[in-house]
Design an enzyme around this catalytic site. Structure first.
Site, mmCIF file in Angstrom:
data_model
loop_
_atom_site.group_PDB
_atom_site.id
_atom_site.type_symbol
_atom_site.label_atom_id
_atom_site.label_comp_id
_atom_site.label_asym_id
_atom_site.label_seq_id
_atom_site.Cartn_x
_atom_site.Cartn_y
_atom_site.Cartn_z
ATOM 1 C CG ASP A 8 45.967 36.967 46.475
ATOM 2 O OD1 ASP A 8 45.587 37.676 45.528
ATOM 3 O OD2 ASP A 8 46.830 37.322 47.280
ATOM 4 C CB THR B 109 45.926 35.796 38.646
ATOM 5 O OG1 THR B 109 45.722 35.750 40.056
ATOM 6 C CG2 THR B 109 45.831 34.403 38.083
ATOM 7 C CG ASP C 187 43.872 41.752 46.251
ATOM 8 O OD1 ASP C 187 44.972 41.852 46.821
ATOM 9 O OD2 ASP C 187 43.577 40.815 45.488
HETATM 10 P P1 ADP Z 1 44.201 39.039 39.558
HETATM 11 O O1 ADP Z 1 45.090 38.382 40.550
HETATM 12 O O2 ADP Z 1 44.886 39.240 38.251
HETATM 13 O O3 ADP Z 1 43.528 40.246 40.068
HETATM 14 P P2 ADP Z 1 41.639 37.794 39.702
HETATM 15 O O4 ADP Z 1 41.407 36.364 39.987
HETATM 16 O O5 ADP Z 1 41.312 38.791 40.756
HETATM 17 O O6 ADP Z 1 43.104 37.934 39.217
HETATM 18 O O7 ADP Z 1 40.796 38.127 38.392
HETATM 19 C C1 ADP Z 1 40.829 39.409 37.833
HETATM 20 C C2 ADP Z 1 40.081 39.404 36.529
HETATM 21 O O8 ADP Z 1 38.717 39.080 36.715
HETATM 22 C C3 ADP Z 1 40.121 40.778 35.906
HETATM 23 O O9 ADP Z 1 40.397 40.673 34.549
HETATM 24 C C4 ADP Z 1 38.726 41.292 36.151
HETATM 25 O O10 ADP Z 1 38.337 42.236 35.183
HETATM 26 C C5 ADP Z 1 37.918 40.052 36.062
HETATM 27 N N1 ADP Z 1 36.632 40.165 36.726
HETATM 28 C C6 ADP Z 1 36.379 40.480 38.013
HETATM 29 N N2 ADP Z 1 35.053 40.512 38.267
HETATM 30 C C7 ADP Z 1 34.436 40.189 37.107
HETATM 31 C C8 ADP Z 1 33.063 40.046 36.709
HETATM 32 N N3 ADP Z 1 32.076 40.241 37.563
HETATM 33 N N4 ADP Z 1 32.810 39.706 35.412
HETATM 34 C C9 ADP Z 1 33.819 39.516 34.561
HETATM 35 N N5 ADP Z 1 35.115 39.637 34.862
HETATM 36 C C10 ADP Z 1 35.438 39.973 36.119
HETATM 37 MG MG MG Z 2 42.107 40.479 41.585
#
Ligand code: ADP
Ligand code: MG
Length: 540
Positions: free
Chosen positions: A62, A96, A392
């Site tokens: 996170d 992120t 989240d």
């Molecule tokens: P943040 O802290 O920004 O939420 P995350 O590590 O949760 O960072 O990553 C979020 C990103 O991952 C977003 O751009 C989301 O669209 C992408 N994402 C989440 N699940 C998937 C998936 N199954 N396939 C592709 N991208 C994904």
């Molecule tokens: Mg996220």
């Protein structure tokens, strides 16, 4: 004319750094932070293990948690950490992304600065791009969904949790999040509000993540005050008090001259009478459950148990408020004020064993909008990460319910914005156009990092994505499929996110990038050494 004597404006020892070197330094520091969290982006992102000064370990993916834990020294880096915090408060998700994007905007800005483009021009260009980006997000990319589309809400929750270490139980947790948020959703005027702070979260390690459950009511991390009290009270009539059921120890030391044994007895009898009176007062209202924010004397607990009254002591104030909202009970200050009208109602108040300890379940509350989540998991690290993921997911679901607008994830939204902003840039003209183009390029860092973290060749992925978003056959929902690193329709893969998360990530990233860019002078006062120990501070 002043003849060469330097004028001292700043205090001795002050460090000052100006112009290019100041801004280069700031940008480097901010980018270092962004680079540090970049590898955690997305479902294939890695975790970070953080060890604090006490040796406590946190394992997380996170963004905001990582940045909160690391002790950042550089002022510009601190600003980046603030972005993550703002994003977390506003949306719960996308921390992120916001940080990585801010880092990328600064990287592109650095290149423009080298070409002697003034920071003011860059920040103005970024601002223009942001405005257009927000417009596109709302008008072109976002899709409206009815707030009761359970399937869509679950997909959003699932995407939000996709990147956390709860992969195996994601679907069950997503369902729990959706049910919980829907329960607390209410209409205020013509607005729909889903305040996730109303959802009470408790965690207990032991069992597995799959044992995590939704409780229709309020869960308290407390056991009943006396073993003779009933374990369960059905048809609970609940009294909430925020004062102690004890005899106050006098503040001033008083001396009582006791001359005989009968006098001692009289003294103790008096105390006992007071305690009995307290219990009588509770009983007279018809209450069969008593919950106090403060302490309850053991003797009082004993008498309460005799009357069959279930009592909890030292319950947190915030829990008392949640109980009040859930059961309709009024929190009273003194027992003297307590009347039957102040009592709240619940179908059952029951103490149950969870893991090694007992917890109290207040279920079937008068107010149907009361709900708790009990998180389980093998170890404390697991339950903590489950809590962060759930937080989240809860916020994401509430954003979708409140706004009703979602957009595709997996970098699809960013790449689409990027393609559209590139086309928009020439209409801006001037040198700002270069900054708008830089902004468009910077957006590509999201799909890039997602692909890279997935172990794929990010260049190939990006070329495919750009192609899919341009031309007559353009599909704005195409993002990175992390199963093969290729372009795919994110709607079909159920990777969707609230538009609010994207909107906020864009604006926080621009805000901080521009803030860093506007600084051309860093004036740091001499650090005052920490006060010597033993200077009358608190003992720990
Ligand atoms: P943040 O802290 O920004 O939420 P995350 O590590 O949760 O960072 O990553 C979020 C990103 O991952 C977003 O751009 C989301 O669209 C992408 N994402 C989440 N699940 C998937 C998936 N199954 N396939 C592709 N991208 C994904
Ligand atoms: Mg996220």
């Amino acid at each position: 004319m002043l003849q060469g004597t330097p004028i001292l404006v700043l205090k001795e020892g002050t460090e000052r750094e100006r112009g290019k070197s100041a801004s280069q330094n700031n940008i480097a520091a901010a980018r270092a932070i962004a680079d540090a969290v970049r590898t955690t982006l997305g479902p294939r992102g890695m975790d970070k293990m953080l060890v604090d000064s006490m040796g406590d370990i946190t394992i997380t993916n996170d963004g905001v948690t990582i940045l909160k834990e690391v002790d950042v020294e550089h002022p510009a880096a601190k600003m980046i950490v603030e972005v993550a915090k703002t994003q977390d408060q506003q949306c719960g998700d996308g921390t992120t992304t916001a940080v990585v994007l801010a880092g990328e905007l600064l990287k592109r800005a650095e290149y423009l600065l080298e070409q002697n483009i003034h920071p003011t021009v860059i920040t103005r260009g970024y601002q223009i791009a942001l405005q257009e980006g927000q417009r596109l997000l709302e008008k072109e990319i976002g899709t409206s969904v009815p707030p009761d589309d359970e399937k869509m809400l679950t997909d959003c929750a699932s995407t939000a949790m996709g990147s956390k270490g709860v992969f195996g139980s994601r679907d069950e947790l997503a369902k729990i999040a959706v049910t919980a948020v829907r329960k607390i959703t209410e209409k205020r005027g013509d607005r729909t509000i889903a305040d996730v702070d109303q959802i009470k979260i408790e965690k207990r390690h032991g069992g597995t993540i799959a044992d995590t459950q939704l409780i229709d009511g309020i869960l308290l991390d407390k056991e009943r005050g006396h073993p003779r009290m009933p374990r369960q009270v059905k048809g609970a009539k609940i009294a909430l008090v925020n004062s102690a059921l004890e005899i106050k120890k006098t503040e001033i030391e008083s001396k009582i001259n006791i001359k005989s044994a009968t006098q001692i007895q009289g003294f103790l009898d008096e105390e006992d009478k007071t305690f009995r009176r307290m219990v009588e007062q509770v009983k007279a209202t018809g209450a069969n459950v008593l919950i106090s924010q403060k302490g309850i004397d053991d003797v009082v607990l004993h008498y309460l148990a005799k009357e069959g009254i279930f009592a909890l002591k030292q319950v947190k104030e915030s829990d008392l408020q949640k109980l009040s909202r859930a059961t309709g009970a009024k929190i009273v200050t003194g027992l003297k004020e307590l009347t039957s009208a102040d009592l709240g109602r619940a179908e059952s108040v029951e103490e149950k064993k969870v893991g090694d300890d007992d917890m109290t379940f207040v279920t079937g509350c008068q107010n149907p909008r009361s709900v708790s989540i009990l998180i389980r998991g093998g170890t404390e690290h697991v339950t903590q990460e489950v809590e962060r993921s759930l937080q989240d997911a809860l916020k994401v679901v509430s954003s979708v319910i409140e706004d009703g607008v979602i957009c595709p994830g997996g970098g699809a939204t960013e790449i689409d914005l990027s393609v559209r902003l590139r086309k928009f840039a020439p209409s801006v003209g001037g040198r700002e156009q270069l900054a708008v183009e830089a902004f468009a390029q910077a957006l590509e860092c999201v799909p890039w990092a997602l692909a890279e973290n997935g172990g794929y060749d990010a260049i190939n992925t990006l070329i495919q994505l750009r192609g899919a978003h341009d031309g007559p056959l353009a599909n704005r929902n195409v993002g990175v499929n992390l199963a093969d690193g290729k372009a795919a329709d994110m709607w079909k893969l159920h990777v969707v996110e609230p538009a609010r998360v994207k909107r906020q990530a864009l604006s926080s990233a621009v805000e901080v990038a521009n803030m860093v860019l506007r600084i051309d002078d860093v004036i740091a006062s001499k650090k005052t050494p920490p006060a010597p120990p033993g200077g009358g501070g608190h003992d720990h």
